[in-house]
Design a protein around this motif. Structure first.
Motif, PDB file in Angstrom:
ATOM      1  N   LEU A   1      42.512  34.875  44.326  1.00 41.68           N
ATOM      2  CA  LEU A   1      43.380  33.952  43.609  1.00 41.68           C
ATOM      3  C   LEU A   1      43.956  32.976  44.619  1.00 41.68           C
ATOM      4  N   LEU A   2      43.615  31.725  44.468  1.00 32.62           N
ATOM      5  CA  LEU A   2      43.982  30.710  45.452  1.00 32.62           C
ATOM      6  C   LEU A   2      45.473  30.715  45.750  1.00 32.62           C
ATOM      7  N   HIS A   3      45.811  30.775  47.001  1.00 35.95           N
ATOM      8  CA  HIS A   3      47.181  30.699  47.512  1.00 35.95           C
ATOM      9  C   HIS A   3      48.095  31.786  46.945  1.00 35.95           C
ATOM     10  N   GLN A   4      47.544  32.818  46.333  1.00 38.34           N
ATOM     11  CA  GLN A   4      48.382  33.875  45.770  1.00 38.34           C
ATOM     12  C   GLN A   4      48.043  35.241  46.354  1.00 38.34           C
ATOM     13  N   GLY A   5      46.797  35.483  46.629  1.00 43.31           N
ATOM     14  CA  GLY A   5      46.376  36.782  47.134  1.00 43.31           C
ATOM     15  C   GLY A   5      45.036  37.152  46.534  1.00 43.31           C
ATOM     16  N   ARG A   6      44.728  38.456  46.610  1.00 44.64           N
ATOM     17  CA  ARG A   6      43.441  38.875  46.071  1.00 44.64           C
ATOM     18  C   ARG A   6      43.567  40.249  45.436  1.00 44.64           C
ATOM     19  N   LEU A   7      42.726  40.460  44.425  1.00 44.35           N
ATOM     20  CA  LEU A   7      42.639  41.741  43.735  1.00 44.35           C
ATOM     21  C   LEU A   7      41.308  42.384  44.078  1.00 44.35           C
ATOM     22  N   VAL A   8      41.322  43.667  44.382  1.00 42.31           N
ATOM     23  CA  VAL A   8      40.098  44.432  44.600  1.00 42.31           C
ATOM     24  C   VAL A   8      40.134  45.569  43.583  1.00 42.31           C
ATOM     25  N   ILE A   9      39.190  45.544  42.650  1.00 39.81           N
ATOM     26  CA  ILE A   9      39.189  46.467  41.520  1.00 39.81           C
ATOM     27  C   ILE A   9      38.003  47.411  41.615  1.00 39.81           C
ATOM     28  N   SER A  10      38.285  48.705  41.527  1.00 39.10           N
ATOM     29  CA  SER A  10      37.235  49.723  41.523  1.00 39.10           C
ATOM     30  C   SER A  10      36.467  49.652  40.206  1.00 39.10           C
ATOM     31  N   ASN A  11      35.145  49.835  40.282  1.00 36.59           N
ATOM     32  CA  ASN A  11      34.271  49.532  39.162  1.00 36.59           C
ATOM     33  C   ASN A  11      33.165  50.586  39.057  1.00 36.59           C
ATOM     34  N   TYR A  12      33.075  51.260  37.904  1.00 38.49           N
ATOM     35  CA  TYR A  12      31.994  52.202  37.611  1.00 38.49           C
ATOM     36  C   TYR A  12      31.240  51.670  36.401  1.00 38.49           C
ATOM     37  N   LEU A  13      29.913  51.861  36.384  1.00 43.91           N
ATOM     38  CA  LEU A  13      29.089  51.294  35.317  1.00 43.91           C
ATOM     39  C   LEU A  13      28.085  52.309  34.797  1.00 43.91           C
ATOM     40  N   HIS A  14      27.948  52.339  33.466  1.00 41.77           N
ATOM     41  CA  HIS A  14      26.867  53.060  32.799  1.00 41.77           C
ATOM     42  C   HIS A  14      26.176  52.015  31.919  1.00 41.77           C
ATOM     43  N   ALA A  15      24.899  51.757  32.191  1.00 40.99           N
ATOM     44  CA  ALA A  15      24.183  50.730  31.442  1.00 40.99           C
ATOM     45  C   ALA A  15      22.846  51.272  30.950  1.00 40.99           C
ATOM     46  N   THR A  16      22.575  51.007  29.680  1.00 42.44           N
ATOM     47  CA  THR A  16      21.270  51.292  29.103  1.00 42.44           C
ATOM     48  C   THR A  16      20.766  49.988  28.506  1.00 42.44           C
ATOM     49  N   GLU A  17      19.652  50.080  27.818  1.00 42.16           N
ATOM     50  CA  GLU A  17      19.073  48.887  27.205  1.00 42.16           C
ATOM     51  C   GLU A  17      19.993  48.274  26.154  1.00 42.16           C
ATOM     52  N   HIS A  18      20.764  49.124  25.448  1.00 42.31           N
ATOM     53  CA  HIS A  18      21.572  48.638  24.331  1.00 42.31           C
ATOM     54  C   HIS A  18      23.073  48.782  24.548  1.00 42.31           C
ATOM     55  N   LEU A  19      23.504  49.455  25.591  1.00 42.39           N
ATOM     56  CA  LEU A  19      24.912  49.792  25.769  1.00 42.39           C
ATOM     57  C   LEU A  19      25.351  49.554  27.201  1.00 42.39           C
ATOM     58  N   THR A  20      26.580  49.084  27.352  1.00 39.47           N
ATOM     59  CA  THR A  20      27.200  48.975  28.669  1.00 39.47           C
ATOM     60  C   THR A  20      28.606  49.538  28.579  1.00 39.47           C
ATOM     61  N   LEU A  21      28.928  50.461  29.482  1.00 42.43           N
ATOM     62  CA  LEU A  21      30.269  51.031  29.545  1.00 42.43           C
ATOM     63  C   LEU A  21      30.756  50.899  30.979  1.00 42.43           C
ATOM     64  N   ARG A  22      31.947  50.347  31.146  1.00 43.66           N
ATOM     65  CA  ARG A  22      32.552  50.169  32.459  1.00 43.66           C
ATOM     66  C   ARG A  22      33.872  50.915  32.520  1.00 43.66           C
ATOM     67  N   LEU A  23      34.089  51.577  33.637  1.00 47.61           N
ATOM     68  CA  LEU A  23      35.378  52.186  33.951  1.00 47.61           C
ATOM     69  C   LEU A  23      35.975  51.356  35.075  1.00 47.61           C
ATOM     70  N   LEU A  24      37.105  50.740  34.810  1.00 53.63           N
ATOM     71  CA  LEU A  24      37.748  49.843  35.768  1.00 53.63           C
ATOM     72  C   LEU A  24      39.151  50.340  36.084  1.00 53.63           C
ATOM     73  N   ARG A  25      39.481  50.328  37.341  1.00 53.44           N
ATOM     74  CA  ARG A  25      40.859  50.654  37.712  1.00 53.44           C
ATOM     75  C   ARG A  25      41.702  49.422  37.431  1.00 53.44           C
ATOM     76  N   ASN A  26      42.838  49.591  36.817  1.00 55.44           N
ATOM     77  CA  ASN A  26      43.656  48.444  36.418  1.00 55.44           C
ATOM     78  C   ASN A  26      44.449  47.874  37.590  1.00 55.44           C
ATOM     79  N   ARG A  27      44.765  48.675  38.578  1.00 51.73           N
ATOM     80  CA  ARG A  27      45.551  48.222  39.725  1.00 51.73           C
ATOM     81  C   ARG A  27      44.636  47.990  40.930  1.00 51.73           C
ATOM     82  N   SER A  28      44.948  46.985  41.715  1.00 47.69           N
ATOM     83  CA  SER A  28      44.169  46.669  42.910  1.00 47.69           C
ATOM     84  C   SER A  28      44.183  47.849  43.885  1.00 47.69           C
TER      85      SER A  28
ATOM     86  N   LEU B   1      40.964  51.028  32.670  1.00 52.40           N
ATOM     87  CA  LEU B   1      40.463  50.353  31.478  1.00 52.40           C
ATOM     88  C   LEU B   1      39.008  50.758  31.295  1.00 52.40           C
ATOM     89  N   ILE B   2      38.639  50.990  30.051  1.00 57.82           N
ATOM     90  CA  ILE B   2      37.240  51.291  29.720  1.00 57.82           C
ATOM     91  C   ILE B   2      36.759  50.195  28.783  1.00 57.82           C
TER      92      ILE B   2
END
Length: 142
Positions: A50-77, A98-99
């Motif tokens: 984020l310009l002139h404000q700082g940066r966020l680093v978010i943990s990210n897990y993914l389950h993906a198939t041909e028809h479905l995508t599910l992400r597990l995201l940490r809400n806090r940096s 967040l899922i």
């Protein structure tokens, strides 16, 4: 000089769940894998500079198939941040994770998934949100 602003409206077509859990993300991912027969795999962390404000680093897990995508995201940096609100979705900062589910059906349909989340021993509370009502919904578009 006249300043123009660009207002863009995004339409979010995914289900979004907030999860309160004091466990680490890999423990929660493992529990989700066991309960829902998924294969959540750790992905490269999402980095928002984020310009002139700082940066966020978010943990990210993914389950993906041909028809479905599910992400597990940490809400806090996961990195220390100078931001006043170091959250992926500051609107729902009381949730630790967040899922995000695209094209969920069967066991991953919204109502069924919410019921499954609340039965997990590492989850204290889970709730479904309408992502279109969030102020910072563009942070959730990948």
């Amino acid at each position: 000089m006249k300043t123009l602003t660009l207002d863009v409206e995004y339409e979010c077509d995914f289900d979004l769940f907030g999860v309160v859990s004091s466990s680490r993300e890999h423990t929660l991912a493992w529990q989700l894998n066991q309960a829902l027969r998924l294969r959540l795999v750790k992905q490269q962390d999402l980095i928002y500079d984020l310009l002139h404000q700082g940066r966020l680093v978010i943990s990210n897990y993914l389950h993906a198939t041909e028809h479905l995508t599910l992400r597990l995201l940490r809400n806090r940096s996961i990195d220390p941040s100078v931001l006043k609100k170091p959250f992926l979705a500051p609107d729902v900062k009381e949730y630790d994770y967040l899922i995000q589910v695209n094209n969920g059906s069967g066991q991953l349909a919204a109502e069924t998934l919410l019921a499954e989340l609340t039965t997990l021993p590492v989850v204290q509370y889970a709730c479904q949100f309408d992502p279109n009502t969030l102020k910072f919904k563009e942070n959730l578009l990948f």
